[in-house]
Design a protein around this motif. Sequence first.
Motif, PDB file in Angstrom:
ATOM      1  N   LEU A   8       0.817  -1.168  -0.062  1.00 32.01           N
ATOM      2  CA  LEU A   8       0.030  -0.049  -0.098  1.00 32.01           C
ATOM      3  C   LEU A   8       1.019   1.242  -0.114  1.00 32.01           C
ATOM      4  N   ASP A   9       0.761   2.102  -0.939  1.00 35.35           N
ATOM      5  CA  ASP A   9       1.523   3.363  -1.051  1.00 35.35           C
ATOM      6  C   ASP A   9       0.496   4.444  -0.895  1.00 35.35           C
ATOM      7  N   LEU A  17      -6.610   1.050   8.729  1.00 33.36           N
ATOM      8  CA  LEU A  17      -6.589  -0.294   8.515  1.00 33.36           C
ATOM      9  C   LEU A  17      -7.310  -1.117   9.448  1.00 33.36           C
ATOM     10  N   LEU A  27       3.900  -6.383   9.405  1.00 34.31           N
ATOM     11  CA  LEU A  27       3.488  -4.956   8.800  1.00 34.31           C
ATOM     12  C   LEU A  27       4.715  -4.086   8.780  1.00 34.31           C
ATOM     13  N   VAL A  29       6.385  -0.803   7.742  1.00 37.35           N
ATOM     14  CA  VAL A  29       6.174   0.585   7.488  1.00 37.35           C
ATOM     15  C   VAL A  29       7.203   1.223   7.225  1.00 37.35           C
ATOM     16  N   LEU A  58       2.596  -7.210   4.700  1.00 39.75           N
ATOM     17  CA  LEU A  58       2.159  -5.694   4.068  1.00 39.75           C
ATOM     18  C   LEU A  58       3.059  -4.859   4.353  1.00 39.75           C
ATOM     19  N   ARG A  59       3.463  -4.387   3.271  1.00 43.25           N
ATOM     20  CA  ARG A  59       4.532  -3.373   3.035  1.00 43.25           C
ATOM     21  C   ARG A  59       3.681  -2.052   2.924  1.00 43.25           C
ATOM     22  N   VAL A  60       3.772  -1.170   3.935  1.00 42.33           N
ATOM     23  CA  VAL A  60       3.145   0.249   3.635  1.00 42.33           C
ATOM     24  C   VAL A  60       4.045   1.211   3.642  1.00 42.33           C
ATOM     25  N   ARG A  61       4.087   2.169   2.427  1.00 46.48           N
ATOM     26  CA  ARG A  61       4.818   3.496   2.427  1.00 46.48           C
ATOM     27  C   ARG A  61       4.117   4.623   2.408  1.00 46.48           C
ATOM     28  N   ALA A  62       4.285   5.511   3.206  1.00 46.79           N
ATOM     29  CA  ALA A  62       3.620   6.672   3.388  1.00 46.79           C
ATOM     30  C   ALA A  62       4.447   7.815   3.527  1.00 46.79           C
ATOM     31  N   LEU A  67      -1.736   7.373   9.060  1.00 46.68           N
ATOM     32  CA  LEU A  67      -1.933   6.063   8.857  1.00 46.68           C
ATOM     33  C   LEU A  67      -2.262   5.359  10.327  1.00 46.68           C
TER      34      LEU A  67
END
Length: 71
Positions: A8-9, A17, A27, A29, A58-62, A67
Amino acid sequence: LKEGRHGLDLKAANAELRFLPGSDLLLEVEARLSSLEVEGAWTRAPGGYRLGEGRAVLRVRAFASNLEVEA
């Protein structure tokens, strides 16, 4: 989430979430100029947080985002 790799970007966005009971994930992040709030049965892990054994990823880039993660 119970298996597989997901991503998720976020760019200048807000995301909440909520993971269902039985989720089993790591996760990862990467947050820049962002706020992160993690609630629930998560444990700290290298590079992020773990729920269960961490079978799914789950890789999240914010970037410039908010978030919130709950399990």
